[in-house]
Motif scaffolding. Structure first.
Motif, PDB file in Angstrom:
ATOM      1  N   PHE A  36      39.879  34.908  36.220  1.00 11.16           N
ATOM      2  CA  PHE A  36      40.810  34.864  34.921  1.00 11.16           C
ATOM      3  C   PHE A  36      39.518  34.638  34.184  1.00 11.16           C
ATOM      4  O   PHE A  36      38.498  33.578  34.951  1.00 11.16           O
ATOM      5  CB  PHE A  36      41.711  33.858  34.685  1.00 11.16           C
ATOM      6  CG  PHE A  36      42.799  34.572  35.909  1.00 11.16           C
ATOM      7  CD1 PHE A  36      43.111  33.988  37.188  1.00 11.16           C
ATOM      8  CD2 PHE A  36      43.917  35.156  35.460  1.00 11.16           C
ATOM      9  CE1 PHE A  36      43.751  34.711  37.897  1.00 11.16           C
ATOM     10  CE2 PHE A  36      45.060  35.466  35.933  1.00 11.16           C
ATOM     11  CZ  PHE A  36      44.884  35.223  37.176  1.00 11.16           C
ATOM     12  N   ARG A  37      39.428  34.722  33.159  1.00 11.48           N
ATOM     13  CA  ARG A  37      38.068  34.382  32.066  1.00 11.48           C
ATOM     14  C   ARG A  37      39.066  34.009  30.165  1.00 11.48           C
ATOM     15  O   ARG A  37      40.219  34.747  30.037  1.00 11.48           O
ATOM     16  CB  ARG A  37      37.089  35.362  31.189  1.00 11.48           C
ATOM     17  CG  ARG A  37      37.893  36.291  30.507  1.00 11.48           C
ATOM     18  CD  ARG A  37      36.438  37.679  30.369  1.00 11.48           C
ATOM     19  NE  ARG A  37      37.511  39.118  30.153  1.00 11.48           N
ATOM     20  CZ  ARG A  37      36.329  40.198  30.136  1.00 11.48           C
ATOM     21  NH1 ARG A  37      35.331  39.916  30.680  1.00 11.48           N
ATOM     22  NH2 ARG A  37      37.030  41.303  29.404  1.00 11.48           N
ATOM     23  N   GLN A  38      39.113  33.180  29.358  1.00 12.67           N
ATOM     24  CA  GLN A  38      39.512  32.599  28.247  1.00 12.67           C
ATOM     25  C   GLN A  38      38.180  32.433  27.127  1.00 12.67           C
ATOM     26  O   GLN A  38      37.531  31.903  27.410  1.00 12.67           O
ATOM     27  CB  GLN A  38      40.458  31.500  28.463  1.00 12.67           C
ATOM     28  CG  GLN A  38      41.216  31.044  27.008  1.00 12.67           C
ATOM     29  CD  GLN A  38      41.700  29.563  27.613  1.00 12.67           C
ATOM     30  OE1 GLN A  38      41.754  28.788  28.321  1.00 12.67           O
ATOM     31  NE2 GLN A  38      43.014  30.062  26.432  1.00 12.67           N
ATOM     32  N   ALA A  39      38.157  33.206  26.080  1.00 12.23           N
ATOM     33  CA  ALA A  39      37.258  33.225  25.299  1.00 12.23           C
ATOM     34  C   ALA A  39      37.831  32.493  24.231  1.00 12.23           C
ATOM     35  O   ALA A  39      38.907  31.913  23.996  1.00 12.23           O
ATOM     36  CB  ALA A  39      36.943  34.607  24.524  1.00 12.23           C
ATOM     37  N   PRO A  40      36.801  31.913  23.137  1.00 10.26           N
ATOM     38  CA  PRO A  40      37.422  30.820  22.749  1.00 10.26           C
ATOM     39  C   PRO A  40      38.242  31.589  21.356  1.00 10.26           C
ATOM     40  O   PRO A  40      38.658  32.298  20.894  1.00 10.26           O
ATOM     41  CB  PRO A  40      36.169  30.455  21.674  1.00 10.26           C
ATOM     42  CG  PRO A  40      35.004  30.607  22.340  1.00 10.26           C
ATOM     43  CD  PRO A  40      35.409  32.212  22.940  1.00 10.26           C
ATOM     44  N   GLY A  41      39.535  30.710  21.303  1.00  7.11           N
ATOM     45  CA  GLY A  41      40.687  31.350  20.183  1.00  7.11           C
ATOM     46  C   GLY A  41      41.505  32.219  21.188  1.00  7.11           C
ATOM     47  O   GLY A  41      41.906  33.107  20.498  1.00  7.11           O
ATOM     48  N   LYS A  42      40.963  32.823  22.174  1.00  4.29           N
ATOM     49  CA  LYS A  42      42.229  33.124  22.751  1.00  4.29           C
ATOM     50  C   LYS A  42      43.138  33.538  23.924  1.00  4.29           C
ATOM     51  O   LYS A  42      42.571  31.533  24.251  1.00  4.29           O
ATOM     52  CB  LYS A  42      41.371  34.625  22.819  1.00  4.29           C
ATOM     53  CG  LYS A  42      40.208  35.406  22.401  1.00  4.29           C
ATOM     54  CD  LYS A  42      39.878  36.941  22.391  1.00  4.29           C
ATOM     55  CE  LYS A  42      38.914  37.718  21.176  1.00  4.29           C
ATOM     56  NZ  LYS A  42      38.496  38.546  21.773  1.00  4.29           N
ATOM     57  N   GLU A  43      44.069  33.641  24.148  1.00  2.00           N
ATOM     58  CA  GLU A  43      44.721  33.794  25.545  1.00  2.00           C
ATOM     59  C   GLU A  43      43.773  34.096  26.917  1.00  2.00           C
ATOM     60  O   GLU A  43      43.327  34.528  26.830  1.00  2.00           O
ATOM     61  CB  GLU A  43      45.807  33.812  25.689  1.00  2.00           C
ATOM     62  CG  GLU A  43      46.886  33.765  24.732  1.00  2.00           C
ATOM     63  CD  GLU A  43      47.794  34.222  24.202  1.00  2.00           C
ATOM     64  OE1 GLU A  43      48.975  34.119  23.877  1.00  2.00           O
ATOM     65  OE2 GLU A  43      48.446  35.040  25.295  1.00  2.00           O
ATOM     66  N   ARG A  44      43.781  33.226  27.602  1.00  2.00           N
ATOM     67  CA  ARG A  44      43.752  33.633  29.060  1.00  2.00           C
ATOM     68  C   ARG A  44      43.891  34.582  29.570  1.00  2.00           C
ATOM     69  O   ARG A  44      45.156  35.619  29.545  1.00  2.00           O
ATOM     70  CB  ARG A  44      43.796  32.949  29.935  1.00  2.00           C
ATOM     71  CG  ARG A  44      43.489  32.360  31.416  1.00  2.00           C
ATOM     72  CD  ARG A  44      43.601  31.254  32.325  1.00  2.00           C
ATOM     73  NE  ARG A  44      45.122  31.409  32.822  1.00  2.00           N
ATOM     74  CZ  ARG A  44      45.603  29.708  33.037  1.00  2.00           C
ATOM     75  NH1 ARG A  44      45.118  29.324  33.352  1.00  2.00           N
ATOM     76  NH2 ARG A  44      46.714  30.249  33.214  1.00  2.00           N
ATOM     77  N   GLU A  45      42.797  35.460  30.476  1.00  2.00           N
ATOM     78  CA  GLU A  45      42.953  37.025  30.784  1.00  2.00           C
ATOM     79  C   GLU A  45      42.730  37.269  31.848  1.00  2.00           C
ATOM     80  O   GLU A  45      41.903  36.898  32.496  1.00  2.00           O
ATOM     81  CB  GLU A  45      42.527  37.912  29.822  1.00  2.00           C
ATOM     82  CG  GLU A  45      41.656  38.351  29.532  1.00  2.00           C
ATOM     83  CD  GLU A  45      40.688  39.011  28.921  1.00  2.00           C
ATOM     84  OE1 GLU A  45      41.198  39.600  28.276  1.00  2.00           O
ATOM     85  OE2 GLU A  45      39.225  39.383  29.031  1.00  2.00           O
ATOM     86  N   PHE A  46      43.629  38.220  32.953  1.00  2.99           N
ATOM     87  CA  PHE A  46      43.496  38.446  34.134  1.00  2.99           C
ATOM     88  C   PHE A  46      42.331  39.042  34.112  1.00  2.99           C
ATOM     89  O   PHE A  46      41.828  39.897  33.237  1.00  2.99           O
ATOM     90  CB  PHE A  46      44.480  38.990  34.623  1.00  2.99           C
ATOM     91  CG  PHE A  46      44.303  39.507  36.080  1.00  2.99           C
ATOM     92  CD1 PHE A  46      43.743  41.485  35.634  1.00  2.99           C
ATOM     93  CD2 PHE A  46      44.333  38.860  37.716  1.00  2.99           C
ATOM     94  CE1 PHE A  46      43.283  41.984  37.294  1.00  2.99           C
ATOM     95  CE2 PHE A  46      43.793  39.612  38.664  1.00  2.99           C
ATOM     96  CZ  PHE A  46      43.472  40.916  38.241  1.00  2.99           C
ATOM     97  N   VAL A  47      40.748  39.567  35.005  1.00  4.99           N
ATOM     98  CA  VAL A  47      39.895  39.793  35.188  1.00  4.99           C
ATOM     99  C   VAL A  47      40.375  40.462  36.241  1.00  4.99           C
ATOM    100  O   VAL A  47      39.753  41.438  36.770  1.00  4.99           O
ATOM    101  CB  VAL A  47      38.455  38.922  35.463  1.00  4.99           C
ATOM    102  CG1 VAL A  47      37.591  39.885  35.522  1.00  4.99           C
ATOM    103  CG2 VAL A  47      38.519  38.236  33.862  1.00  4.99           C
ATOM    104  N   ALA A  48      40.479  40.296  37.624  1.00  6.52           N
ATOM    105  CA  ALA A  48      40.116  40.865  39.031  1.00  6.52           C
ATOM    106  C   ALA A  48      40.824  39.067  40.212  1.00  6.52           C
ATOM    107  O   ALA A  48      40.875  38.128  39.523  1.00  6.52           O
ATOM    108  CB  ALA A  48      38.591  41.160  39.725  1.00  6.52           C
TER     109      ALA A  48
END
Length: 119
Positions: A36-48
């Protein structure tokens, strides 16, 4: 289960990085692993994600064709090969694992590793 992520860093757009996630502890019975990844100011999102046996990879649309998830069963390590990186891939990347085969909810999480892609 303990998960240790590594491999983040600074790379130029178009470059590549390989993330690793080493699992230890009671790994018997795990069903799947994911990134998963989380960019600054964004919600965590699924990657793979990938099954714990190392088959059935699955990708978010945003990374399909550029990222490859794999697993070394002997070493209990999950990899994320990231190619053709874009500035929008900049984020903290987290590895996760789950025993749950029904809800898809991940119970075990590693610490994040920062990936920064410069334009």
């Amino acid at each position: 289960v303990q998960l240790q992520a590594s491999g983040g860093g600074l790379v130029q757009a178009g470059g590549s990085l390989r993330l690793s996630c080493a699992a230890s502890g009671r790994t018997v019975g795990l069903y799947a692993a994911g990134w998963f990844r989380q960019a600054p100011g964004k919600e965590r999102e699924f990657v793979a994600s990938i099954s714990w046996s190392g088959i059935n990879p699955y990708y978010a649309d945003s990374v399909r064709g550029r990222f490859t998830i794999s697993k070394d069963n002997a070493e209990n390590t999950v990899f994320l090969q990231m190619d053709s990186l874009r500035p929008e891939d900049t984020a903290y990347y987290y590895c996760a694992a789950r025993r749950n085969s029904v809800t898809g909810q991940y119970e075990f999480w590693g610490q994040g590793t920062l990936v920064t892609v410069s334009s």
